[in-house]
Scaffold this motif. Structure first.
Motif, PDB file in Angstrom:
ATOM      1  N   GLY A 128       0.804  -1.225   0.000  1.00  0.00           N
ATOM      2  CA  GLY A 128       0.000   0.000   0.000  1.00  0.00           C
ATOM      3  C   GLY A 128       0.829   1.264   0.000  1.00  0.00           C
ATOM      4  N   LEU A 129       1.716   1.362  -0.991  1.00  0.00           N
ATOM      5  CA  LEU A 129       2.572   2.544  -1.081  1.00  0.00           C
ATOM      6  C   LEU A 129       1.992   3.527  -2.096  1.00  0.00           C
ATOM      7  CD1 LEU A 129       5.799   0.422  -1.259  1.00  0.00           C
ATOM      8  CD2 LEU A 129       5.238   1.926   0.648  1.00  0.00           C
ATOM      9  N   TYR A 130       2.471   4.759  -2.044  1.00  0.00           N
ATOM     10  CA  TYR A 130       2.027   5.758  -3.022  1.00  0.00           C
ATOM     11  C   TYR A 130       2.952   5.689  -4.225  1.00  0.00           C
ATOM     12  CZ  TYR A 130      -0.654   7.152   0.961  1.00  0.00           C
ATOM     13  OH  TYR A 130      -1.505   7.121   2.030  1.00  0.00           O
ATOM     14  N   LEU A 142       4.756   8.656  -5.907  1.00  0.00           N
ATOM     15  CA  LEU A 142       5.688   9.424  -5.079  1.00  0.00           C
ATOM     16  C   LEU A 142       7.005   8.659  -4.896  1.00  0.00           C
ATOM     17  CD1 LEU A 142       3.261  10.738  -2.301  1.00  0.00           C
ATOM     18  CD2 LEU A 142       3.713  11.666  -4.560  1.00  0.00           C
ATOM     19  N   LYS A 185       9.601  10.486  -0.170  1.00  0.00           N
ATOM     20  CA  LYS A 185       8.330  11.158   0.099  1.00  0.00           C
ATOM     21  C   LYS A 185       7.366  10.199   0.812  1.00  0.00           C
ATOM     22  CE  LYS A 185       5.443  14.624  -0.500  1.00  0.00           C
ATOM     23  NZ  LYS A 185       5.578  15.753   0.392  1.00  0.00           N
ATOM     24  N   ILE A 225       6.017  11.089   4.648  1.00  0.00           N
ATOM     25  CA  ILE A 225       4.588  11.245   4.988  1.00  0.00           C
ATOM     26  C   ILE A 225       4.296  10.481   6.286  1.00  0.00           C
ATOM     27  CG2 ILE A 225       2.256  10.525   4.281  1.00  0.00           C
ATOM     28  CD1 ILE A 225       3.217  11.121   1.350  1.00  0.00           C
ATOM     29  N   TYR A 226       4.763   9.230   6.322  1.00  0.00           N
ATOM     30  CA  TYR A 226       4.480   8.400   7.497  1.00  0.00           C
ATOM     31  C   TYR A 226       5.250   8.874   8.725  1.00  0.00           C
ATOM     32  CZ  TYR A 226       1.326   5.360   5.150  1.00  0.00           C
ATOM     33  OH  TYR A 226       0.207   4.883   4.511  1.00  0.00           O
ATOM     34  N   ASN A 231       5.904  11.867   9.462  1.00  0.00           N
ATOM     35  CA  ASN A 231       5.136  12.996   9.996  1.00  0.00           C
ATOM     36  C   ASN A 231       3.872  12.528  10.703  1.00  0.00           C
ATOM     37  OD1 ASN A 231       6.579  15.435   9.417  1.00  0.00           O
ATOM     38  ND2 ASN A 231       6.212  15.015   7.248  1.00  0.00           N
ATOM     39  N   LEU A 232       3.228  11.520  10.144  1.00  0.00           N
ATOM     40  CA  LEU A 232       1.994  11.030  10.781  1.00  0.00           C
ATOM     41  C   LEU A 232       2.290  10.334  12.110  1.00  0.00           C
ATOM     42  CD1 LEU A 232       0.016   9.715   7.675  1.00  0.00           C
ATOM     43  CD2 LEU A 232      -0.367  11.813   8.953  1.00  0.00           C
ATOM     44  N   TYR A 233       3.505   9.750  12.217  1.00  0.00           N
ATOM     45  CA  TYR A 233       3.902   9.106  13.478  1.00  0.00           C
ATOM     46  C   TYR A 233       4.588  10.107  14.424  1.00  0.00           C
ATOM     47  CZ  TYR A 233       2.752   4.306  12.130  1.00  0.00           C
ATOM     48  OH  TYR A 233       2.086   3.156  11.794  1.00  0.00           O
ATOM     49  N   ASP A 234       4.594  11.385  14.029  1.00  0.00           N
ATOM     50  CA  ASP A 234       5.198  12.447  14.844  1.00  0.00           C
ATOM     51  C   ASP A 234       6.667  12.172  15.148  1.00  0.00           C
ATOM     52  OD1 ASP A 234       2.756  13.910  15.020  1.00  0.00           O
ATOM     53  OD2 ASP A 234       2.043  12.481  16.513  1.00  0.00           O
ATOM     54  N   VAL A 235       7.375  11.623  14.178  1.00  0.00           N
ATOM     55  CA  VAL A 235       8.818  11.400  14.337  1.00  0.00           C
ATOM     56  C   VAL A 235       9.513  12.762  14.394  1.00  0.00           C
ATOM     57  CG1 VAL A 235      10.861  10.534  13.115  1.00  0.00           C
ATOM     58  CG2 VAL A 235       8.784   9.147  13.204  1.00  0.00           C
ATOM     59  N   ARG A 291       8.843   1.673   6.455  1.00  0.00           N
ATOM     60  CA  ARG A 291       7.739   2.538   6.903  1.00  0.00           C
ATOM     61  C   ARG A 291       7.227   2.114   8.276  1.00  0.00           C
ATOM     62  NH1 ARG A 291       2.781   1.948   3.106  1.00  0.00           N
ATOM     63  NH2 ARG A 291       2.693  -0.016   4.245  1.00  0.00           N
ATOM     64  N   LYS A 322      -0.619  19.386  12.105  1.00  0.00           N
ATOM     65  CA  LYS A 322       0.498  18.757  11.396  1.00  0.00           C
ATOM     66  C   LYS A 322       0.010  17.548  10.585  1.00  0.00           C
ATOM     67  CE  LYS A 322       4.884  16.507  12.313  1.00  0.00           C
ATOM     68  NZ  LYS A 322       5.631  15.814  13.355  1.00  0.00           N
ATOM     69  N   HIS A 323      -0.846  16.757  11.192  1.00  0.00           N
ATOM     70  CA  HIS A 323      -1.369  15.583  10.503  1.00  0.00           C
ATOM     71  C   HIS A 323      -2.233  15.990   9.298  1.00  0.00           C
ATOM     72  CE1 HIS A 323      -0.934  12.748  14.235  1.00  0.00           C
ATOM     73  NE2 HIS A 323       0.205  13.126  13.719  1.00  0.00           N
ATOM     74  N   THR A 326      -0.061  17.199   6.583  1.00  0.00           N
ATOM     75  CA  THR A 326       0.630  16.067   5.927  1.00  0.00           C
ATOM     76  C   THR A 326      -0.286  15.394   4.919  1.00  0.00           C
ATOM     77  OG1 THR A 326       1.909  15.715   7.932  1.00  0.00           O
ATOM     78  CG2 THR A 326       1.873  13.906   6.370  1.00  0.00           C
ATOM     79  N   GLU A 349       0.225  13.600  -4.866  1.00  0.00           N
ATOM     80  CA  GLU A 349      -0.204  12.433  -5.651  1.00  0.00           C
ATOM     81  C   GLU A 349      -1.181  12.809  -6.748  1.00  0.00           C
ATOM     82  OE1 GLU A 349      -1.913   8.918  -3.991  1.00  0.00           O
ATOM     83  OE2 GLU A 349      -0.238   8.051  -5.089  1.00  0.00           O
ATOM     84  N   THR A 375      -4.989   0.821  -4.452  1.00  0.00           N
ATOM     85  CA  THR A 375      -3.587   0.507  -4.118  1.00  0.00           C
ATOM     86  C   THR A 375      -3.467  -0.038  -2.691  1.00  0.00           C
ATOM     87  OG1 THR A 375      -3.232   2.781  -3.406  1.00  0.00           O
ATOM     88  CG2 THR A 375      -2.592   2.246  -5.658  1.00  0.00           C
ATOM     89  N   HIS A 376      -4.573  -0.195  -2.001  1.00  0.00           N
ATOM     90  CA  HIS A 376      -4.596  -0.711  -0.622  1.00  0.00           C
ATOM     91  C   HIS A 376      -3.738   0.144   0.321  1.00  0.00           C
ATOM     92  CE1 HIS A 376      -6.630  -4.259  -2.129  1.00  0.00           C
ATOM     93  NE2 HIS A 376      -5.714  -4.338  -3.066  1.00  0.00           N
ATOM     94  N   SER A 377      -3.663   1.429   0.056  1.00  0.00           N
ATOM     95  CA  SER A 377      -2.824   2.280   0.895  1.00  0.00           C
ATOM     96  C   SER A 377      -3.578   2.864   2.087  1.00  0.00           C
ATOM     97  CB  SER A 377      -2.197   3.409   0.056  1.00  0.00           C
ATOM     98  OG  SER A 377      -3.193   4.078  -0.665  1.00  0.00           O
TER      99      SER A 377
END
Lengths: 313, 266
Positions: A89-91, A94, A98, A102-103, A105-109, A148, B3-4, B7, B15, B111-113
């Protein structure tokens, strides 16, 4: 790390009978353990992973992941675990960088660039960092999906079929990376169809088909299902030796197969020297001695057969 | 939280803007919708001399009410014509977000993303807000930019002050700055709802584009002389859209739940 008590998930579908995907699952996975979750397609493995990663809620029962209760502290659970889903399930449009950024940032790394670089280098994807993921091979995509899952340094990882569809070389790379992660002390919950992989990587195994059928170390499962067997390769077999071996306390059965004697026993370390001594003294030419090791595949198939027979009964 | 959301918006744009179909919709459709009324105004302005004989009798009686006092019949005729094009500007915030949301949601499904995305600590609200903003913002910005371009070009094609004043009147401003964003919100949520049930972005787009029907209703009602779009009509339309938005946002948030997405979206 993971604790479940009678965890159950029943899917209710309009105008159709209810589908019990997971029933009364009770298990615990300790810190640092690699736990293999084996079962046929549609057994409910992915549903279990989804419940344990707080993606879907249980119908009944309870589960705790990293000390957080499923259904109550879902965001904490998602923050503290990493997951490799069945399909990466990748983009695809991108780049690798990238995708990971994205991930991160979503995991607040905190240090996004550093973590992204660390895992791209670790998985050998750094030179392709700016290429669109759509141009990657299946193995590269799988590695990127693993990267990821690791960006936020989770202590607990859920890997759903990590080597599925990969060529042997890519599968070997992924397996050795999982081994490396385990050596770093991470806890891994591994769903797989690949029984050799589970045998090599897992400390304990749960055989599952909607219900947990067996749970133990691969070695104990072997013992439980098949006992321990030692094969004595002889130049020729004298039928008297079979009775002599049977006379040893602890020997359960002796089976002649061609020029071999397959001896079922409970303590080979003690009995093997005694049997060899007896055979040599009786004039036998002992060529080789080795333990008959059943593959995990045999254990799995035997367990499934027994479960089906019980179900029919 | 921001932030989320940022993102997700960034990811969607990175995309979706690589998709030629989306880019085409985003650039060419507003350009065409801007050039058409300008051309119409230009050519009707050029033909003023020939239209000298036009009298108020030539303008539909219902429409005379929107023409100001002292406004010539030909100016009134120009306003009558250009008023139909107001509705084109109102279609921009429907068509663009439908295209973006359809590609973004159906794309994630194929894409199952969505599963790895849902497995992050992001909340459902953040994800839905990010996706909605990513689809609605370009539409609103492009809609406003197209209207700005249209307004800026009006003096260049020689429209009279009276016509300019009518176009920059509350009716148009309400349509572009209030009704537009409200329609974008409804369009995004409808697209998400439809996308959850289909696996082809084009199907999602076509079904979601049904939201154009209320605008077409206004257009045909005006052409048939049943109504004239004025402030009152626009206010009623905005009220209706606001109600529709409440329903659509409710529908969108109901359908956009982790478990529903993972177990029911096929």
């Amino acid at each position: 790390m993971i604790e479940t008590k009678q965890l159950t998930k029943i899917f209710k579908i309009k105008k159709s009978p209810d589908v019990p995907a997971v029933v009364d699952l009770t298990l615990s996975v300790a810190e640092g353990e690699v736990f293999g979750f084996l079962g046929p397609n549609g057994a409910g493995k992915t549903t279990t992973v989804r419940m344990l990663t707080s993606l879907i809620g249980p119908t009944s029962g309870a589960a705790w992941v990293n000390g957080f209760k499923v259904g109550e502290k879902d965001q904490d659970i998602r923050r503290s675990v990493g997951i490799l889903t069945e399909s990466p399930g990748l983009y695809e449009r991108l780049s690798a960088v990238k995708n990971l950024a994205i991930y991160a940032n979503l995991y607040d790394v905190e240090q996004v660039d550093r973590q992204v670089e660390k895992y791209l280098r670790m998985l050998g994807l750094w030179s392709r960092r700016d290429d669109p993921v759509g141009s990657f091979s299946k193995g590269m995509r799988q590695k990127l999906a693993i990267a990821r899952a690791l960006l936020h340094e989770p202590k607990l990882l859920f890997l759903d079929e990590p080597t599925s569809g990969l060529d042997p070389e890519a599968a070997r790379l992924v397996r050795s990376f999982v081994q490396e992660l385990s050596e770093q002390g991470r806890t891994i919950f591994l769903c797989t169809h690949n029984l050799n992989e589970a045998d090599r990587l897992c400390d304990r195994i749960g055989i599952f088909k909607s219900r947990l059928i067996e749970i133990d170390t691969p070695e104990n499962l072997r013992k439980k299902l098949f006992g321990r067997k030692v094969v004595f390769h002889l130049r020729e077999i004298n039928p008297r030796w079979i009775d002599s071996i049977k006379a040893f306390a602890g020997v359960e059965n002796v089976q002649p197969v061609d020029e071999k004697l397959v001896v079922s026993m409970d303590n080979p370390q003690v009995l093997n020297p005694q049997i060899i001594r007896m055979l040599v003294e009786s004039g036998a030419d002992v060529q080789f001695v080795g333990e008959l090791r059943h593959s995990l595949e045999e254990i799995y198939l035997q367990t499934m057969r027994e479960t089906e027979q019980e179900g029919q009964a | 939280m921001m932030k989320h959301i940022k993102t997700i918006v960034g990811k969607e744009w990175a995309e979706v803007f690589k998709n030629r179909m989306v880019l085409f919709t985003l650039i060419f459709m507003p350009l065409i919708f801007t050039i058409l009324p300008l051309a119409m105004l230009y050519f009707t302005g050029q033909g003023m001399d020939e239209m000298a004989s036009v009298t108020t009798a030539d303008v539909p009686a219902e429409f005379l009410s929107v023409c100001g006092e002292g406004m010539g019949a030909n100016e009134c005729m120009q306003i009558y014509v250009v008023n139909q094009f107001l509705l084109l500007f109102m279609m921009i915030p429907v068509i663009i977000p439908v295209t973006i949301a359809a590609y973004s949601v159906v794309g994630e499904k194929t894409t199952h993303s969505l599963e790895p995305l849902l497995a992050t600590p992001i909340t459902t609200f953040e994800l839905l807000a990010g996706k909605s903003l990513a689809a609605a913002l370009p539409a609103i910005i492009v809609g406003w930019a197209a209207f700005g371009l249209f307004l800026g070009a009006l003096p260049l094609i020689g429209v009279t002050r009276a016509v300019f004043a009518y176009i920059a009147s509350p009716t148009w401003l309400l349509a572009i700055f209030v009704a537009g964003p409200l329609m974008a919100i409804a369009a995004v949520n409808l697209a998400i709802f439809i996308s959850s049930r289909v696996n082809d972005p084009r199907t999602a787009e076509q079904i979601s584009a049904l939201l154009i029907i209320p605008i077409l209703g206004l257009l045909f009602a005006q052409l048939a002389g049943v109504i004239v779009i004025n402030v009152m009509v626009m206010m009623s339309f905005i009220g209706g859209m606001a109600l529709l938005d409440v329903g659509m946002v409710y529908l969108g948030t109901t359908i956009f739940q982790r478990e529903t997405i993972l177990t029911r979206w096929k």
